[in-house]
Each structure stands twice: as C-alpha cells, then as structure tokens.
Design a protein around this motif. Structure first.
Motif, short mmCIF file in Angstrom:
data_model
loop_
_atom_site.label_atom_id
_atom_site.label_comp_id
_atom_site.label_asym_id
_atom_site.label_seq_id
_atom_site.Cartn_x
_atom_site.Cartn_y
_atom_site.Cartn_z
N ALA A 204 7.73 101.37 -113.96
CA ALA A 204 6.75 102.02 -113.08
C ALA A 204 5.33 101.56 -113.37
CB ALA A 204 6.84 103.53 -113.22
N ARG A 205 5.06 101.27 -114.64
CA ARG A 205 3.71 100.86 -115.03
C ARG A 205 3.60 99.36 -115.28
NH1 ARG A 205 1.14 105.32 -119.17
NH2 ARG A 205 0.83 106.98 -117.63
N GLY A 206 4.62 98.62 -114.90
CA GLY A 206 4.63 97.17 -115.12
C GLY A 206 3.94 96.42 -114.01
N THR A 207 4.63 95.49 -113.44
CA THR A 207 4.07 94.69 -112.35
C THR A 207 4.24 95.41 -111.02
OG1 THR A 207 6.15 93.54 -111.90
CG2 THR A 207 4.71 92.60 -113.61
N ASP A 208 3.56 94.92 -110.01
CA ASP A 208 3.74 95.48 -108.66
C ASP A 208 5.19 95.37 -108.22
OD1 ASP A 208 1.06 96.08 -108.55
OD2 ASP A 208 0.51 94.31 -107.38
N GLU A 209 5.82 94.25 -108.58
CA GLU A 209 7.21 94.03 -108.17
C GLU A 209 8.16 94.97 -108.89
OE1 GLU A 209 10.58 92.27 -106.24
OE2 GLU A 209 8.45 92.59 -105.78
N SER A 210 7.95 95.19 -110.20
CA SER A 210 8.85 96.09 -110.92
C SER A 210 8.71 97.52 -110.40
CB SER A 210 8.57 96.04 -112.43
OG SER A 210 7.32 96.63 -112.75
N ARG A 211 7.49 97.92 -110.07
CA ARG A 211 7.28 99.26 -109.53
C ARG A 211 7.91 99.38 -108.14
NH1 ARG A 211 4.15 103.69 -110.54
NH2 ARG A 211 3.59 104.96 -108.73
N ARG A 212 7.75 98.36 -107.33
CA ARG A 212 8.34 98.39 -105.98
C ARG A 212 9.85 98.55 -106.06
NH1 ARG A 212 11.22 95.63 -102.69
NH2 ARG A 212 11.47 93.87 -104.14
N ARG A 213 10.47 97.78 -106.94
CA ARG A 213 11.92 97.86 -107.08
C ARG A 213 12.37 99.22 -107.60
NH1 ARG A 213 15.08 93.09 -107.33
NH2 ARG A 213 13.91 91.19 -106.85
N LEU A 214 11.63 99.77 -108.54
CA LEU A 214 11.98 101.08 -109.09
C LEU A 214 11.91 102.16 -108.01
CD1 LEU A 214 12.65 102.72 -111.69
CD2 LEU A 214 10.20 103.16 -111.87
N LEU A 215 10.83 102.16 -107.24
CA LEU A 215 10.67 103.17 -106.20
C LEU A 215 11.73 103.01 -105.11
CD1 LEU A 215 6.78 103.29 -105.84
CD2 LEU A 215 8.28 104.76 -107.21
N ALA A 216 12.07 101.77 -104.79
CA ALA A 216 13.11 101.53 -103.79
C ALA A 216 14.46 102.02 -104.30
CB ALA A 216 13.18 100.03 -103.46
N GLY A 217 14.73 101.77 -105.57
CA GLY A 217 15.99 102.25 -106.16
C GLY A 217 16.06 103.76 -106.18
N LEU A 218 14.96 104.40 -106.52
CA LEU A 218 14.93 105.86 -106.57
C LEU A 218 15.15 106.45 -105.18
CD1 LEU A 218 14.51 108.19 -108.57
CD2 LEU A 218 12.06 108.10 -108.05
N ASP A 219 14.55 105.83 -104.17
CA ASP A 219 14.74 106.30 -102.79
C ASP A 219 16.20 106.16 -102.37
OD1 ASP A 219 12.14 107.09 -102.39
OD2 ASP A 219 11.53 105.30 -101.30
#
Length: 311
Positions: A204-219
């Motif tokens: 979540a606090r890493g790169t823009d891409e890691s955060r994007r993937r995390l939020l997409a996975g959570l959704d």
C-alpha cells in the motif's frame, strides 16, 4: 537440538498436549495413518453428531480449499522467501483441514463417501478427494483464483484475521478435538495474519503500481467478505450446543483489527456490494463459483482415477 519425542510441551501447548503424549504425533505430512489416534472422539452430550460433522466440514473445507489455492504459488512467488512463506501457510492450513475432516468422519461416518470394498483411502482423504463441489461447505472467498501477489496478500489478511478470531473462541469448545485443533491453529494463524499485514502495508505504501494492484485485489475479494459473518443454521446449532462459534459475533472484533491495518496503510474500506447467493444459498450451502469446480477437478483427478491406491 532437543529430541521432539521427549519434548515437554510448554504452557502454550497445554490445550492439545493433554490429548496426546507429544507434539510429534501431531506433525502434519507424516506417515501416521490415523490423525486422531489417542484422542477422545466421543461426541459431547447434547450435540447432534451430524451437525458437528457438518460444522467440521465447513471449517475443514475453508482450510483445504485455500491451502490448494496457496499451493499454486509454489515456485511462482516474487522471491524465494515469499515462496517458502506461502508454501508454509498452505501446509499449516492443510494440516488443519486434515484434522477437521478426520473429526467430521469420526462424528458422523455416514458423511464419508463410499469407495470400492478394500480401498485403503482413509476417511479424511475420502472427504477431500471424493466429494463433488455441491458437498463442499467452504466460504466462497477461499475458492477464487489466486490472482496476483497483491490479491493473495489481501486474501490471506482477510481470511486469517477472521479465522484467528474464530479459533480463539473455538479453543473453548466442549468438543475436545475442536478445542485442540483451534488452540494449535491460533499460533499458525497469528503468523499468517502478521505476514499478510506486513505485506499489505508494504504494498500500500510502495510504488503506485503495487498500491494499484493491492486495491484492485481488495475490491475483487470484498464482495465475498460479509459471507464469513453470516450465520448458517449449522453454525447456530453448534454454537448453542457449546461446540461451535457463531461467526456473526466475531464481526466487531475482526473489524477493529482489520481497520488498524487499513488505517496504517492509508486504505479505505471498499464500497463494492456483497455478492448474492444462488436463490439465497452460498458457500456453506454448497453453492460455489465456477472456479471451485475447476479447482476440485484438478485437485481430485489422480485420487478419483485410483480409488484403490495406497499413497
């Protein structure tokens, strides 16, 4: 290194040390034939054996199916350390599943699939490999395809936070086997939750891409989240009998822990609505996603082809 055969269990092991003479007998993945050997499997007074067995299948199937999904990461994780960690989490869950399915079979042998006379397949393996998807009782969260590493982290966090709270309560079960399995699982699930929590924060606090993937996975996972707290009739019956846990009563405590991780990560709760069941029926009723059937076909194909095999 101390000899585990003579190891005296410490204070934290007492919940199941009283049932067996040593920890080694409970080591998962060994070649002992009866995982409940030496344990009193008498159904407690006032408890319906069929309900107890079904409840054990619910918890056992949760662990078995997620273990299978996590095993798909073997050799595919981002680096060796995470590869080993995910494999170990899968093995922990598989161990829990084996004991729970064995407990289900001992409580109500009528739920064990029949095989040709003389088949050496033990009861817990019959339940794992010879039931079709309509007889599996797992929640749908655990059966979804793995997705990427970020989605896997999110699923482990959601599942382990919920299951840890459940096992902390289940450790006080009137059923000796469930109490023992839950007490041991608390240690394992604490590690699972902490592993996922650290990675959730990192992504979540890493790169823009890691955060994007995390939020997409959570959704992707969130529509299946509330199902974990919906009380099935079997869960209600076993909870009232003092052997199970009503999952609805876990929601407040689980929310507190999950919100701590979300706040620290700068992530807000998704607004994706819950996924409805099929005519109101969901995973606990044997109603699953298409991915569940495909996963079981792959998991069960060898055993079904050789029902007389001895593994």
């Amino acid at each position: 290194m101390p000899d585990v055969r003579t190891h005296e269990p410490d204070e934290h092991d007492n919940a199941y040390a009283g049932l067996l003479v040593n920890d080694a007998h409970w080591a998962f993945g060994t070649d002992f034939e009866d995982p409940l050997a030496g344990v009193d499997t008498t159904v407690p007074d006032g408890v319906d054996p069929a309900a107890l067995a079904t409840y054990c299948l619910m918890l056992g199937d949760d662990a078995l199916v997620l273990s299978q999904r996590l095993a798909e990461w073997c050799s595919n994780a981002p680096d060796l350390e995470e590869d080993i960690a995910l494999s170990n989490i899968a093995l922990d869950l598989l161990g829990q599943a084996r004991l729970l399915l064995a407990r289900a079979a001992a409580a109500d042998p009528g739920q064990v699939p029949a095989l040709p006379e003389g088949s050496p397949v033990p009861d817990e393996d019959r339940l794992a490999y010879f039931r079709d998807d309509l007889r599996f009782r797992n929640v749908r969260l655990v059966e979804l395809p793995g997705g990427d590493f970020a989605q896997t982290v999110a699923r482990i966090l959601l599942f382990s936070t919920w299951r840890l709270a459940l096992c902390e309560e289940l450790a006080h079960s009137r059923d000796a086997v469930l109490a023992a399995v839950a007490a041991k699982a608390v240690k394992e699930l604490t590690y699972h939750r902490d592993f996922a929590g650290r990675w959730f924060l990192t992504l979540a606090r890493g790169t823009d891409e890691s955060r994007r993937r995390l939020l997409a996975g959570l959704d992707t996972l969130w529509p299946y989240w509330t199902e974990l707290f919906e009380t099935h009739d079997v869960e209600r019956e076993t909870a009232e009998a003092g052997v199970g846990v009503d999952p609805a009563g876990l929601a407040a405590d689980v929310d507190v822990i999950l919100d701590q991780v979300l706040v620290a990560s700068g992530v807000t709760r998704p607004t994706v609505p819950p996924l409805a069941g099929v005519q109101g029926r969901k995973g606990r009723d044997g109603r699953h996603t298409e991915a569940h059937s495909r996963m079981l076909a792959e998991m069960q194909v060898v055993a079904r082809a050789h029902p007389m095999g001895h593994w």
